[in-house]
Motif scaffolding. Sequence first.
Motif, PDB file in Angstrom:
ATOM      1  N   HIS A 192     -24.873 -50.023  11.806  1.00 23.00           N
ATOM      2  CA  HIS A 192     -26.086 -49.286  11.482  1.00 23.00           C
ATOM      3  C   HIS A 192     -26.199 -49.126   9.973  1.00 23.00           C
ATOM      4  O   HIS A 192     -25.252 -48.648   9.326  1.00 23.00           O
ATOM      5  N   PRO A 193     -27.321 -49.515   9.384  1.00 22.67           N
ATOM      6  CA  PRO A 193     -27.425 -49.486   7.919  1.00 22.67           C
ATOM      7  C   PRO A 193     -27.369 -48.089   7.331  1.00 22.67           C
ATOM      8  O   PRO A 193     -26.950 -47.913   6.180  1.00 22.67           O
ATOM      9  N   GLY A 194     -27.770 -47.090   8.092  1.00 21.11           N
ATOM     10  CA  GLY A 194     -27.763 -45.726   7.579  1.00 21.11           C
ATOM     11  C   GLY A 194     -26.403 -45.081   7.610  1.00 21.11           C
ATOM     12  O   GLY A 194     -25.912 -44.557   6.600  1.00 21.11           O
ATOM     13  N   SER A 195     -25.753 -45.116   8.762  1.00 20.11           N
ATOM     14  CA  SER A 195     -24.461 -44.438   8.929  1.00 20.11           C
ATOM     15  C   SER A 195     -23.275 -45.283   8.492  1.00 20.11           C
ATOM     16  O   SER A 195     -22.216 -44.760   8.160  1.00 20.11           O
ATOM     17  N   GLY A 196     -23.453 -46.624   8.513  1.00 16.59           N
ATOM     18  CA  GLY A 196     -22.327 -47.502   8.251  1.00 16.59           C
ATOM     19  C   GLY A 196     -21.413 -47.666   9.446  1.00 16.59           C
ATOM     20  O   GLY A 196     -20.438 -48.422   9.396  1.00 16.59           O
ATOM     21  N   GLY A 197     -21.713 -46.954  10.533  1.00 20.82           N
ATOM     22  CA  GLY A 197     -20.926 -47.072  11.761  1.00 20.82           C
ATOM     23  C   GLY A 197     -21.525 -48.093  12.702  1.00 20.82           C
ATOM     24  O   GLY A 197     -22.561 -48.713  12.425  1.00 20.82           O
TER      25      GLY A 197
END
Length: 400
Positions: free
Chosen positions: A11-16
Amino acid sequence: MWRELLPLGRHPGSGGYRRFAWTAVDGECRAWFEDQARSRGLTHEVDRNGNQWAWLGDPTAGNAVVTGSHLDSVPDGGAFDGPLGVVSAFAALDELRRRDARLTRPLAIVNFGDEEGARFGLACVGSRLTAGQLTRTQAHLLTDGDGVTLPRAMEAAGYDPDAIGPDPERLARIGAFVELHVEQGRALDLSGDRFGLASAIWPHGRWRFDFRGEANHAGTTRLADRHDPMLSYAETVLAARREAELAGAVATFGKIAVEPNGVNAIPSLVRGWLDSRAEDQAGLDTVVDGIEKAARGYADAHGIDLDIVRESYTPVVEFDHALRDELARILGTDTDLTVPVLGTGAGHDAGILSGSIPTAMLFVRNPTGVSHSPAESASEDDCVAGVLALADVLEGLACR
């Protein structure tokens, strides 16, 4: 391999990672696994429960040595939990071929489906079905947060949901299953060891707490007139922490659903999910009983109705002692290395299969101890050490 797999489902926002069962991203991960198998000349197959297998040697010969893990993730999970075991399995096979090792037993690498239970709320669905710990009827009742049933999701991904169920013939082919996994804790970091062996998985379960109150206006309803389930829920969360500390266990409310979920509305329903784990059954019973007693007391005090449902439970899992001792012997040969043995509070496919076949686990050091988070990590040197240890184990088991 690691570079190819890293972007999938990130996920580009969380990095997870959001690699949930039977989604498009899950399909990309499964395609990656098949490509890795076929590029090595392995026989790729998908079993009746959607688990992927890559075989070297005759799959029907029996007494096979199997390794692998899973590729799905929890919501915004880390890169290592599951995928490290699958990538390391292929890398260990490459190492065996570099050594020109001669197999005397079939070898397989597996990717178990829906291990994390992130979409349908039940962990280890693929291995549970295979081992007969989850029936077809029970599996067909599983539903995700959008109301999509497991059968619909499997069918949309191109698999037959009516074929799922126990697979004793497949399990009968396996003589040993060894799962490599990043450690989900700091025991190895504290001891200074790069890898270790598992002794047991703590008993653990998931419970759903439904606090039912009365919806009302947040601005006009007197505090004394409220039947607010959020208060009972919040007090129960604090009680869970106290009970876990007293028992030397862990208890977590990590998921919540609120109705009507309005900023200016007193909730009518607060539904919270408890995850609790302890070193032994008595400890787990003490914690959960204490939390339930406290929750019912808080609910009564606030005029709240409370239902508690146990959604899943796994008793303590003792890994096969003979296999564990054999792994310790193999890893200690020519080095006098003493491999640390440690317990874990995390569930794994190896734990599910342990009731049917001999299983063992290798843990790779996680310097922060953080897991189920983008901060989950392992150094390249430690990962390589894990691959070489797994290769030694596979060679010792499958080449003698």
